[in-house]
Design an enzyme around this catalytic site. Structure first.
Site, short mmCIF file in Angstrom:
data_model
loop_
_atom_site.label_atom_id
_atom_site.label_comp_id
_atom_site.label_asym_id
_atom_site.label_seq_id
_atom_site.Cartn_x
_atom_site.Cartn_y
_atom_site.Cartn_z
N SER A 292 -5.82 -13.10 6.96
CA SER A 292 -4.65 -13.83 7.44
C SER A 292 -3.49 -13.73 6.46
O SER A 292 -2.33 -13.58 6.86
CB SER A 292 -5.01 -15.31 7.64
OG SER A 292 -6.21 -15.44 8.34
N PHE B 259 -19.67 -12.70 11.74
CA PHE B 259 -20.06 -11.53 10.97
C PHE B 259 -20.81 -12.05 9.75
O PHE B 259 -20.51 -13.13 9.26
CB PHE B 259 -18.84 -10.73 10.50
CG PHE B 259 -18.16 -9.97 11.60
CD1 PHE B 259 -18.87 -9.10 12.42
CD2 PHE B 259 -16.80 -10.12 11.83
CE1 PHE B 259 -18.25 -8.40 13.44
CE2 PHE B 259 -16.16 -9.42 12.85
CZ PHE B 259 -16.90 -8.56 13.66
N VAL C 252 1.31 -18.05 -6.58
CA VAL C 252 1.57 -17.54 -7.92
C VAL C 252 0.23 -17.39 -8.65
O VAL C 252 -0.17 -16.31 -9.05
CB VAL C 252 2.50 -18.47 -8.71
CG1 VAL C 252 2.79 -17.90 -10.09
CG2 VAL C 252 3.79 -18.68 -7.94
N GLY C 253 -0.48 -18.50 -8.81
CA GLY C 253 -1.76 -18.47 -9.51
C GLY C 253 -2.76 -17.60 -8.76
O GLY C 253 -2.68 -17.45 -7.55
N TYR D 72 10.22 -18.96 -17.08
CA TYR D 72 9.00 -19.11 -17.90
C TYR D 72 7.98 -18.00 -17.68
O TYR D 72 6.96 -17.96 -18.34
CB TYR D 72 8.35 -20.49 -17.70
CG TYR D 72 8.36 -20.97 -16.27
CD1 TYR D 72 9.37 -21.82 -15.81
CD2 TYR D 72 7.38 -20.57 -15.37
CE1 TYR D 72 9.39 -22.24 -14.49
CE2 TYR D 72 7.41 -20.98 -14.05
CZ TYR D 72 8.41 -21.83 -13.62
OH TYR D 72 8.44 -22.23 -12.32
N HIS E 181 -7.58 -10.69 16.38
CA HIS E 181 -8.02 -12.00 15.89
C HIS E 181 -6.91 -13.03 16.09
O HIS E 181 -5.74 -12.75 15.82
CB HIS E 181 -8.39 -11.89 14.41
CG HIS E 181 -9.24 -13.02 13.95
ND1 HIS E 181 -8.77 -14.31 13.82
CD2 HIS E 181 -10.55 -13.08 13.63
CE1 HIS E 181 -9.74 -15.10 13.41
NE2 HIS E 181 -10.85 -14.38 13.29
#
Lengths: 523, 523
Positions: free
Chosen positions: B176, B103, B380-381, B359, B214
C-alpha cells in the site's frame, strides 16, 4: 565479489548436511537465534568503545561485500561474520551511550524479546479474525498507555469502567503515518461539509502548523493532496519560546475563512524536534473549534514524559483535540517502530480508510463488535505490533517507566548546569525535557554582540560539532533556532549513565578550547 | 484485574534485586532473549497441534488480562506466562502448517535472527549519515533481489557493472505504501505537465486498474487525493482468466483523454490476491505509454516466484514500466514487514517526497553521492530494514530460495490434482502459482447447472469453509470470482509439508460428505 574471505569448505559441509529445505526447522531457528543473542550481548558490552559515527565513505560496504547474490546456501556463520566485519564498522551506533544526536532510540530487554516473538509468530493482523489476540493485545496496550498518559476516556477503546469507548487507537510505524491518516479523515470531512463535488473543493482547504513543526507534517499534507499554497507555516519566535502563538493562529484562520477558504486541520506539537518547543494544546484547540477544524497533537518524543505527573500539564486541553500521537520508540524503551495514534471518534478515521474486499469478509467484522485495525492505517498487512509495547509496560510498570524518564531529565539538567557554569557557552532555549540546545556564545562588547559575531559563532559551533563527531566519542546534531546555529544535546540513549554525559562535556570543553586557540582567541 | 494469577512474592524479589534501572543491561537482555528463544522453539514444535483459527469471542483477552497498567515492575516471566496462557490461545496461527488462508506469511531462521539484531541495534536510518551501513546494506539487498528477479539494470541502485544506476529501490512496510508514494509522484508529474495551478487540476487526473486489483490500491488513490469519480476499476472476466484486458484499458484511457482528462497511473498486478490472476505487464505498459501515464506493477505475492526462470515470463515487459513492488514477507521467507519498491527514475519519487530540515543536513546528503531513504517513503524514521532480507539471501542463496518456491508450487499442484480427481469439486480458475481456487460444483443436469444450483453451491461452499475452520485443523479463506463463491487454498506456510496438504484434502472430502449427507443428497 567483495573482499571478505569465505570458506568454500564450510559451504560444502552445509550443503551435504541439508535434506530437503526446512527454513523454520525449530533446531535451526534456535541455533541461529542463539548466535544472534550472543552477537547482541557482545554488541551491548562493547558498543561504548565503538566510534558512534563511523568514518566510512559512501559506497564503502559495496566494496566489501559481493555485488551479486550467492547462488548457493552458506552457513549462517558467514552472514554473521560479514555482519561483524563489514556492517558493524559502518554503523552509526544509536545504542551507544555516547549518542546524543537527534532523539535517542530508546530500547529495553522486554521490547526486544517481544519483537522477537512477534517476528517468529509472524501474524498478519489486518482483521480481528486474522489475529484476535494480536488485535486485542494492541487495543489493551493502547488503553494502558492512555491511562499512563491520563488521556480522557474518549480516546480509549474501552473505558476504565469497562464499556466500549467511542474513540480508539492503533499502532502505526511513524508519526508521519499518524499525520497522514488524520489529515485524510479531516480532508474528507471538510470536503463533505463544504459541499464539494468530489475533490474539487480541495483547493479551498487550508492546514496550519507552527514553523517549528516537523517537516514531515508539511510532506504529509502534500501526500494527502492539499494545495502547497494552502499549507500555512506560522512563524514563531523567542517570545513564545518557539511555541505556536494562538493569537497568530486565530488571525490566519479567520483571514482564510473570510477569504472563502476552509480551515481544515491544525497540528500542535508537544516537544518539537528542533528545540523541544511546546505548542499550547488547549489554546490551539479553542481557536480551531471556532472553525470546526481537526486538531492533531504530535507528541512523538515528549509524549512519553507525560506519564510523569510533573510533565502532564503539557497535554492540558487534550480532551478538546481530535487526535494525538506519540512514539514509544522514541522515549518509552520500545524498539522501532511503534507510534501510537489515538482518535476521539474512530468512525471519522475508518470512514476514510475502510476497505471491505470479499476475501476479508467474516462474521466478526460484520458484527461490528470488533476493531479491524487495517481500517485505521495506510496499508492492510500489519505485524503483531502490540506485543512489545505491552511487554514493556507489563514488565517495567509505571514506576520504572517514570524512573527512566526522570533519570534522563536529571542527566539533561546536569548537562544544562554544566553549560551554564561555563561563560563560553549559552543555553539557547529553555530546556523542557531531556534535550539541551546550547552553543558557543558569540563574542560581545558589553551587552551587544560584536559585528560579525553571529557568523563567527556559527563557524565555531559548526567546527565544534564536526570535531566532536569525528572523535567517535560523541555524536551531537545541530539545528537552527531563531536564525542561530545551535547544538542539540539529547540525553537518554538506553545505555547512558551520568558518566557519559560528563565525559561528553569534558570533550566539548577540550574541543572548544582547541578551536578558540586555533582561531587566535584567548583561551 | 484479569483472572490470571500472579505471584506477589516474585514481585518483591525482583524489586529488591534492582539497583538503578538499566533497561538494556546486557545480562538481562540475554536472559530475556533466551526465554523468548525457548518460547519460539516450543511454539514451532507445537504449533501444528494448535487450532489454526482460535475459537475465541470478541473481548476475550480483555477479560483475562488486567485492564489497568501495572504500577510496579514484574519479572519477565510474568509477561511470558500471560503470553502463553492468555495470548497464544487467541492467536490465529499463521505459522501453522495447517494454515491455507489468504497468502502465507513465510518466514525463516535467518530472517528472524536478522530482525532480532536489527531490533537490538535499533538504528534509525533516515539519512545515509544516520546509519551508513544500514542504508548501504538495504541498497545492496535490493540490488541482489533485482538480480534474482532479472529486473533491468535501470531499476538498480548500482548496475551489475558497478556504476551508479538512475533507478533505485527502498524497503517499505507494505505494498500500500509503495502504491501511495508512486501515485503521489505520478500525480505531481501529471499536475505539472497539465499546467495545473497548484492542485486545481487534480479533478482531471484519472487512474486505472483491473477490478481484481487489491482494494488497497483504490484506497491509496483516495489517500493521494484522486477524485473517486476518476478511479477506474476495469471489469475482467473468465475470457482473460480475470487478468486486465489491454484493449479495454486503451478504450477507457482514450475516452478519458478525449474528454479532456489526464490519464495518470495504471496499476498492473502479477498474481492478484483473489485468484492469482496476472495482468499482461508489457501490453499494459504499451497502452499507458501512449498517454505518458505511470505504470506500477504490484507483484506482492507472485513476484517471489519470478526468481525461478520458469515463472519469470510473468514480468515480461517490466523494462517498460515505471515501478514495481513485491513483498518478500509474503513468499520469500522474510518475516513481516518487507516490501521492496523499485523505481526506474528515483528523482521522480524524491521530487515529491524529499524533505530537508536543518537538523538532518549533513555533508554526505549535500554531496548527492548517497541515498537518503527517508525521501522514498511516507515517514522519516525507519528500521534497519535491509538486514533480514540480506541475511535470507546470504544464507539460503538463489538455489534454496528457488527450491522453496518450487516445493510450494509442487504441493499446490498435488492439491489441484486431488481436487480434479474428485467429481464433486472443480478448480475455478487456472492455477498460476501456489494458490488453488476451488469449490464444490453446483449440481448439473447434463451440461447445464440446475436452477438454483449456484445459490445452493454457494451455501454448500460457505458451510464447508466454516466447518473446516471450526475444526481448528485447517484454515481456508474464500473469495468471489466471476460471481462464484470459491474457496482459496494457499499453499506455502513455512512449516508445511506435503502431508499437511494431503490431510487437509482428506478433511475437505470428509466434511463435504457430511454436508452433502445433511442436505439429503447422495453420498
Amino acid at each position: 565479489m567483495g573482499s571478505l574471505d569465505t570458506n568454500p569448505a564450510a559451504y560444502a559441509a552445509f550443503a551435504a548436511d541439508v535434506e530437503g529445505f526446512q527454513p523454520l526447522n525449530a533446531d535451526d531457528v534456535r541455533s541461529y537465534l542463539h548466535k544472534a543473542v550472543d552477537f547482541v550481548y557482545d554488541y551491548y558490552k562493547s558498543v561504548e568503545s565503538l566510534p558512534v559515527l563511523p568514518g566510512v565513505e559512501p559506497g564503502y560496504l559495496l566494496r566489501l561485500l559481493q555485488s551479486a547474490p550467492p547462488s548457493s546456501s552458506a552457513p549462517f556463520d558467514i552472514a554473521m561474520k560479514e555482519l561483524r566485519e563489514a556492517v558493524v564498522p559502518g554503523m552509526t551506533h544509536w545504542a551507544s551511550p555516547n549518542f546524543f544526536a537527534f532523539f535517542p532510540a530508546t530500547n529495553s530487554a522486554a521490547a526486544i524479546a517481544g519483537e522477537l516473538i512477534a517476528s517468529a509468530m509472524n501474524t498478519v493482523g489486518f482483521t480481528w479474525q486474522a489475529a484476535p489476540a494480536a488485535t486485542e493485545l494492541e487495543v489493551l496496550a493502547l488503553d494502558w498507555l492512555a491511562q499512563l498518559l491520563r488521556l480522557p476516556p474518549g480516546f480509549m477503546n474501552r473505558t476504565v469502567a469497562g464499556g466500549r469507548g467511542t474513540g480508539g487507537g492503533v499502532i502505526l510505524g511513524t508519526t508521519s503515518e499518524a499525520m497522514l491518516v488524520t489529515l485524510v479523515a479531516a480532508r474528507d470531512a471538510a470536503l463533505r461539509r463544504s459541499g464539494s463535488n468530489g475533490v474539487a473543493g480541495i483547493t479551498r482547504l487550508t492546514v496550519y502548523a507552527a514553523d517549528q513543526t516537523h517537516s514531515t507534517f508539511f510532506k504529509a499534507c502534500r501526500l494527502a493532496g492539499f494545495d502547497p499554497a494552502n499549507i500555512r507555516s506560522i512563524p514563531t519566535g523567542a517570545e513564545t519560546d518557539y511555541g505556536l502563538d494562538p493569537a497568530k493562529l486565530l488571525e490566519l484562520m479567520q483571514a482564510d475563512a473570510d477569504a472563502g477558504l476552509v480551515p481544515t486541520y491544525v497540528c500542535a506539537t508537544v516537544g518539537t524536534t528542533s528545540s523541544n518547543a511546546v505548542d499550547p494544546v488547549g489554546a490551539v484547540a479553542d481557536v480551531a473549534a471556532r472553525f470546526n477544524a481537526w486538531v492533531h497533537v504530535d507528541a512523538a518524543y515528549a509524549g512519553s514524559a507525560c506519564i510523569c505527573p510533573e510533565f502532564r500539564h503539557h497535554l492540558d486541553g487534550v480532551e478538546r483535540v481530535d487526535s494525538i500521537s506519540m512514539s514509544p520508540h522514541k522515549w518509552l524503551m520500545t524498539c522501532l517502530d511503534c507510534t501510537c495514534l489515538y482518535v476521539r471518534d474512530t468512525h471519522r478515521l475508518t470512514g476514510s480508510l475502510e476497505t471491505n474486499p470479499e476475501y476479508l469478509k467474516n462474521h466478526a467484522s460484520d458484527s461490528g463488535e470488533v476493531t479491524d485495525l487495517k481500517d485505521m492505517q495506510v496499508g492492510v498487512g500489519r505485524r503483531f505490533r502490540g506485543l512489545k509495547l505491552w511487554m514493556v509496560m507489563r514488565t517495567y510498570g509505571a514506576g520504572k517507566l517514570q524512573e527512566h524518564i526522570r533519570s534522563d531529565v536529571a542527566m539533561a539538567k546536569t548537562f544544562e548546569d554544566l553549560v551554564r557554569s561555563d561563560d563560553r557557552f549559552e543555553v539557547v532555549v529553555p530546556r523542557n525535557f531531556a534535550l539541551v540546545c546550547f552553543r558557543i556564545r558569540p563574542r560581545k562588547s558589553g551587552t551587544t554582540t560584536i559585528a560579525g559575531g553571529e557568523a563567527e559563532a556559527e563557524k565555531a559551533n559548526r567546527e565544534l560539532m564536526e570535531r566532536l563527531n569525528k572523535t567517535g566519542k560523541a555524536y551531537v546534531a545541530h539545528t537552527v533556532v531563531g536564525g542561530r546555529f545551535v547544538l542539540r544535546f539529547a540525553v537518554g540513549s538506553s545505555l547512558q549513565e551520568e558518566r557519559h554525559v560528563r565525559s561528553a562535556w569534558e570533550l566539548i570543553k577540550k574541543t572548544t578550547a582547541e578551536i578558540v586557540a586555533v582561531a587566535g582567541e584567548d583561551k
